[in-house]
Design a protein around this motif. Sequence first.
Motif, PDB file in Angstrom:
ATOM      1  N   UNK A   1      29.168  27.958  46.802  1.00  0.00           N
ATOM      2  CA  UNK A   1      28.079  27.817  45.841  1.00  0.00           C
ATOM      3  C   UNK A   1      28.528  28.191  44.431  1.00  0.00           C
ATOM      4  N   UNK A   2      29.337  29.217  44.319  1.00  0.00           N
ATOM      5  CA  UNK A   2      29.845  29.630  43.007  1.00  0.00           C
ATOM      6  C   UNK A   2      30.785  28.574  42.434  1.00  0.00           C
ATOM      7  N   UNK A   3      31.629  28.020  43.276  1.00  0.00           N
ATOM      8  CA  UNK A   3      32.548  26.971  42.833  1.00  0.00           C
ATOM      9  C   UNK A   3      31.776  25.734  42.394  1.00  0.00           C
ATOM     10  N   UNK A   4      30.736  25.390  43.155  1.00  0.00           N
ATOM     11  CA  UNK A   4      29.912  24.232  42.806  1.00  0.00           C
ATOM     12  C   UNK A   4      29.165  24.444  41.495  1.00  0.00           C
ATOM     13  N   UNK A   5      28.928  25.710  41.129  1.00  0.00           N
ATOM     14  CA  UNK A   5      28.240  26.024  39.880  1.00  0.00           C
ATOM     15  C   UNK A   5      29.186  25.982  38.686  1.00  0.00           C
ATOM     16  N   UNK A   6      30.449  25.649  38.938  1.00  0.00           N
ATOM     17  CA  UNK A   6      31.407  25.517  37.854  1.00  0.00           C
ATOM     18  C   UNK A   6      32.187  26.767  37.533  1.00  0.00           C
ATOM     19  N   UNK A   7      32.103  27.761  38.392  1.00  0.00           N
ATOM     20  CA  UNK A   7      32.844  29.004  38.167  1.00  0.00           C
ATOM     21  C   UNK A   7      34.264  28.830  38.696  1.00  0.00           C
ATOM     22  N   UNK A   8      35.231  29.003  37.838  1.00  0.00           N
ATOM     23  CA  UNK A   8      36.623  28.695  38.194  1.00  0.00           C
ATOM     24  C   UNK A   8      37.300  29.811  38.980  1.00  0.00           C
ATOM     25  N   UNK A   9      37.049  31.044  38.576  1.00  0.00           N
ATOM     26  CA  UNK A   9      37.760  32.163  39.188  1.00  0.00           C
ATOM     27  C   UNK A   9      36.862  32.863  40.205  1.00  0.00           C
ATOM     28  N   UNK A  10      37.042  32.499  41.463  1.00  0.00           N
ATOM     29  CA  UNK A  10      36.279  33.097  42.568  1.00  0.00           C
ATOM     30  C   UNK A  10      37.262  33.431  43.689  1.00  0.00           C
ATOM     31  N   UNK A  11      37.307  34.691  44.100  1.00  0.00           N
ATOM     32  CA  UNK A  11      38.220  35.065  45.182  1.00  0.00           C
ATOM     33  C   UNK A  11      37.693  36.306  45.902  1.00  0.00           C
ATOM     34  N   UNK A  12      38.009  36.394  47.162  1.00  0.00           N
ATOM     35  CA  UNK A  12      37.623  37.574  47.925  1.00  0.00           C
ATOM     36  C   UNK A  12      38.667  38.659  47.710  1.00  0.00           C
ATOM     37  N   UNK A  13      38.197  39.897  47.560  1.00  0.00           N
ATOM     38  CA  UNK A  13      39.088  41.038  47.339  1.00  0.00           C
ATOM     39  C   UNK A  13      38.723  42.133  48.321  1.00  0.00           C
ATOM     40  N   UNK A  14      39.629  43.068  48.484  1.00  0.00           N
ATOM     41  CA  UNK A  14      39.360  44.225  49.314  1.00  0.00           C
ATOM     42  C   UNK A  14      38.357  45.115  48.597  1.00  0.00           C
TER      43      UNK A  14
ATOM     44  N   UNK B   1      33.316  39.500  47.005  1.00  0.00           N
ATOM     45  CA  UNK B   1      33.777  38.298  46.303  1.00  0.00           C
ATOM     46  C   UNK B   1      33.809  38.626  44.815  1.00  0.00           C
ATOM     47  N   UNK B   2      34.955  38.434  44.196  1.00  0.00           N
ATOM     48  CA  UNK B   2      35.132  38.776  42.781  1.00  0.00           C
ATOM     49  C   UNK B   2      35.078  37.511  41.932  1.00  0.00           C
ATOM     50  N   UNK B   3      34.247  37.566  40.916  1.00  0.00           N
ATOM     51  CA  UNK B   3      34.105  36.470  39.960  1.00  0.00           C
ATOM     52  C   UNK B   3      34.584  36.966  38.603  1.00  0.00           C
ATOM     53  N   UNK B   4      35.491  36.242  37.967  1.00  0.00           N
ATOM     54  CA  UNK B   4      36.014  36.632  36.657  1.00  0.00           C
ATOM     55  C   UNK B   4      35.693  35.556  35.625  1.00  0.00           C
ATOM     56  N   UNK B   5      35.325  36.006  34.423  1.00  0.00           N
ATOM     57  CA  UNK B   5      35.082  35.085  33.319  1.00  0.00           C
ATOM     58  C   UNK B   5      33.703  34.459  33.300  1.00  0.00           C
ATOM     59  N   UNK B   6      32.809  34.933  34.152  1.00  0.00           N
ATOM     60  CA  UNK B   6      31.434  34.424  34.172  1.00  0.00           C
ATOM     61  C   UNK B   6      30.475  35.597  34.281  1.00  0.00           C
ATOM     62  N   UNK B   7      29.373  35.513  33.531  1.00  0.00           N
ATOM     63  CA  UNK B   7      28.383  36.580  33.545  1.00  0.00           C
ATOM     64  C   UNK B   7      27.353  36.397  34.640  1.00  0.00           C
ATOM     65  N   UNK B   8      26.463  37.376  34.760  1.00  0.00           N
ATOM     66  CA  UNK B   8      25.471  37.341  35.826  1.00  0.00           C
ATOM     67  C   UNK B   8      24.470  36.209  35.659  1.00  0.00           C
ATOM     68  N   UNK B   9      24.298  35.716  34.454  1.00  0.00           N
ATOM     69  CA  UNK B   9      23.378  34.611  34.238  1.00  0.00           C
ATOM     70  C   UNK B   9      23.796  33.361  34.992  1.00  0.00           C
ATOM     71  N   UNK B  10      25.107  33.152  35.149  1.00  0.00           N
ATOM     72  CA  UNK B  10      25.625  31.993  35.885  1.00  0.00           C
ATOM     73  C   UNK B  10      25.667  32.283  37.384  1.00  0.00           C
ATOM     74  N   UNK B  11      25.909  33.533  37.722  1.00  0.00           N
ATOM     75  CA  UNK B  11      26.070  33.929  39.117  1.00  0.00           C
ATOM     76  C   UNK B  11      24.729  34.022  39.841  1.00  0.00           C
TER      77      UNK B  11
END
Length: 257
Positions: A242-255, A181-191
């Motif tokens: 859970x990531x979306x609920x935390x307010x992270x906008x860019x969340x997607x599964x990647x290969x 799962x790729x998260x863009x624009x958010x650091x590990x503190x939020x994740x």
Amino acid sequence: MVAAGETSDRVTAAVLIIGDEILSGRTQDTNLRDIARYLAVHGVDLAEARTVPDVHEEIIAALDALRTRYDYVITTGGIGPTHDDITADAVAAAFGVELYEHPDIIAMMAARWSGELNAARRRMARVPVGGELVKNPVQGPPGFTIGNVFVLAGVPVIMRGMLEDVGPRLRGGAVVLSRTVRVEGSGEGVIAAPLETVAKAHPAMSLGSYPFFDQGLYGSNLVLRGRDADELAAAVAELTAALTAAGIASVREVEPA
């Protein structure tokens, strides 16, 4: 064998990298990566890796520690013709057996070098009593196996060739599956909090965060690994929610890379 906290369906291995040239930085090791990938395909988890110098006692100590803890040990390096190639000596000592010149290796080398076998070349024909050969389809003498230990060359292209004869001898476990799962624009503190929640809910799985920074873009690749495809799919869905609920906008599964 099964280490504490492990289940019987998990097959484990360790890699022992032998050579002063690795520790000095003169040679960059790539064998560990290749072995890890190869073992994964066969359902064997690489659980530990060590690097030791060309010192007889240190090789024996590391080998004894690893071979009693894991199902398999793969060593690389130290089986050439020079005085510091002492892996065969150390392996034989660890198993309490003698070395002997294997007739098949002697015949192979005699054919290659027209019978001119000096002392250095004959060193590469030494195998512990009770050991079996590991084929070398590239060039030079074969490796060998004794007990749960596979002794392979340090030269990467030769080592990879020898691995092809190791795979069929392994007792494979269930293959570990992986999704990212790729998260863009958010650091590990939020994740961190969502990731920890999902990790606690799935203790049999492995969840890891791997940050990236690329031309102003930053974020993390969250890698989920497990042997149960259904549980893995559920964990991916839970983590995404859970990531979306935390307010992270860019969340997607990647290969996976």
